[in-house]
Design an enzyme around this catalytic site. Structure first.
Site, PDB file in Angstrom:
ATOM      1  CG  PHE A   1      21.486 -94.447  65.000  1.00 28.62           C
ATOM      2  CD1 PHE A   1      20.804 -95.012  63.931  1.00 28.62           C
ATOM      3  CD2 PHE A   1      22.841 -94.709  65.117  1.00 28.62           C
ATOM      4  CE1 PHE A   1      21.443 -95.822  63.010  1.00 28.62           C
ATOM      5  CE2 PHE A   1      23.497 -95.520  64.208  1.00 28.62           C
ATOM      6  CZ  PHE A   1      22.789 -96.079  63.150  1.00 28.62           C
ATOM      7  CB  CYS A   2      17.275 -89.546  67.460  1.00 27.36           C
ATOM      8  SG  CYS A   2      16.032 -89.443  66.182  1.00 27.36           S
ATOM      9  CB  ALA A   3      22.329 -90.399  69.543  1.00 26.72           C
TER      10      ALA A   3
ATOM     11  CG  HIS B   1      18.659 -85.849  69.184  1.00 25.61           C
ATOM     12  ND1 HIS B   1      18.386 -85.735  67.856  1.00 25.61           N
ATOM     13  CD2 HIS B   1      20.017 -85.897  69.290  1.00 25.61           C
ATOM     14  CE1 HIS B   1      19.524 -85.718  67.167  1.00 25.61           C
ATOM     15  NE2 HIS B   1      20.519 -85.820  68.017  1.00 25.61           N
TER      16      HIS B   1
END
Ligand code: PLP
Length: 418
Positions: free
Chosen positions: A367-369, A119
């Protein structure tokens, strides 16, 4: 809680690249925040008695701190292979560095990135940015970028060349897979675009050199590079950074402030974007690790990490109820990160179980993705034909101080979940 050094490890000889840890706790979550290297802890401990202001005092303590801060800038810049006229701007972390770069984009700039990014490298970019689909392999990434940049240039029309920035990761925080940074940089160059590399996950595992890769900007996080204390860095071309409004307005970023409200001239150079008292200890810790890594045999560290990674991936591959997530295929080059799911088990419950019953720390979630992780979960279900895979994943990541015993303990704990 008392911090002690872990016993001798397989990845680093005793010395500055030992990492701190708590005996009995198995940390397999380096990709989130790596443990502190002895080099960073020692550098901070040595400076603490001298701790005073930076760029703000004439006393001996202040002068020493100012020198330490500027030396740290030089060391980090050298470690990352910057050109003499690049800026090295200390930030809080990679997220901060990429947001700074986003604010420094010239008017009309377009940013091109891929949907597989963290992100931090998806969200700061302005409206109108181009997000390319996640490619099937590294060659596909190069082809897709070439096509997209060609199209952008044609869209600009003759004589009207608007700035373009390509922003890509060096290594995926979900799969550990390495992206073909040098090839992507060549494509960007051919299309007269600039390229920024998010090296948050690559730099802890492999040398990253701005000049050798021929890239324009690079961002890293100290806390992922064995240097906690909260500094990151953005390095790269001075012109956009010097022309942009300061990232933060305040003391240290100005060359003149008059009596009228908006009578201010901003300085140029890194100080333009570093208003306020800087994070001296973070910068010094990061520089100490850079020095230690520069002096180490990185080839040997890489080989040891790859051997452990192979042990981990082979072990996971041998467990019928555990499925690895991947973008580029099983043999793509990667750093010490593996994401996976346990069929029939929620990932947050597995992570909590590993912590509670085995003293093993891993990450769970997306995972912030989120776009990439969701896509890879769907791909894993399609590849295996399983309908019992959970909606989030687990991630194990290794580095300095990781051992075969750590890996085997995780594999045994996962095997017992069958
Ligand atoms: C590839 C990548 N980029 C950027 C970031 C953001 O790093 P930070 O949280 O240190 O800003 C991360 C963090 O996990 C990451 O893995």
């Amino acid at each position: 809680m008392t911090l002690t050094l872990t016993p001798p490890t397989t990845l680093a000889p005793a010395g500055p690249l030992d990492v701190l840890g708590v005996p009995g706790q198995i940390n397999l979550d380096y990709a989130a925040s790596a443990p502190c290297a002895r080099a960073a802890a020692d550098a901070v401990a040595a400076l603490l008695p001298w701790y005073a202001s930076v760029h703000r005092g004439a006393g001996a303590l202040s002068r020493r701190c100012t020198l330490a801060y500027e030396r740290a800038r030089q060391t980090v810049g050298d470690f990352l292979g910057t050109r003499p006229d690049d800026h090295v701007v200390f930030t809080r972390n990679t997220t901060d560095a990429l947001n700074l770069l986003a604010r420094a984009l010239p008017a009309g700039a377009t940013v091109v990135t891929f949907g597989g990014e963290h992100h931090a490298n998806l969200l700061p970019w302005p409206r109108g940015s181009v997000r390319l689909p996640v490619p099937a392999d590294a060659a596909g990434a190069v082809r897709a970028l070439d096509a997209a940049l060609g199209e952008l240039r044609r869209g600009n029309g003759p004589g009207r060349e608007l700035p373009v920035l390509v922003a890509v990761t060096g290594a995926s925080n979900v799969t550990g897979e390495r992206w073909p940074v040098a090839e992507l940089a060549r494509v960007a160059r051919r299309h007269r675009a600039r390229i920024a590399v998010d090296a948050a996950q690559l730099a802890p595992h492999a040398p990253v050199d701005v000049r050798a890769l021929d890239i324009d900007y690079l961002a890293v996080s100290g806390h992922k590079l064995y240097a906690p204390f909260g500094a990151g860095v953005l390095v790269g071309r001075a012109d956009w950074l010097d022309a942009a409004p300061p990232y933060l307005a305040g003391g240290g970023a100005t060359s003149h402030v008059g009596a009228a409200t908006h009578d201010v001239r901003w300085t140029t150079g890194p100080a333009r974007h570093e208003a306020g008292t800087p994070n001296l200890l973070g910068a010094v810790a990061l520089a100490a690790v850079c020095d230690a890594l520069a002096a180490a045999d990185r080839g040997a560290l890489h080989d040891a990490e790859q051997a452990l990674l192979a042990r981990l991936r082979d072990g996971i591959g041998a467990l019928p109820h555990v499925v690895e997530l991947r973008t580029f295929g099983p043999d793509a080059p990667r750093v010490g990160i593996v994401s996976f799911v346990v069929a029939g088990r929620e990932s947050d419950e597995v992570a909590a179980h590993l912590a509670r019953h085995h003293d093993i720390g891993v990450r769970d979630g997306l995972f912030c993705a989120h776009p990439l992780a969701r896509r890879l979960l769907a791909e894993a279900a399609a590849r295996t034909g399983r309908r019992d895979l959970p909606p989030t994943a687990l991630r194990a990541s290794i580095g300095l101080g990781s051992t075969a015993q750590h890996v085997d303990r995780l594999l045994a704990a996962l095997a017992a979940l069958a």
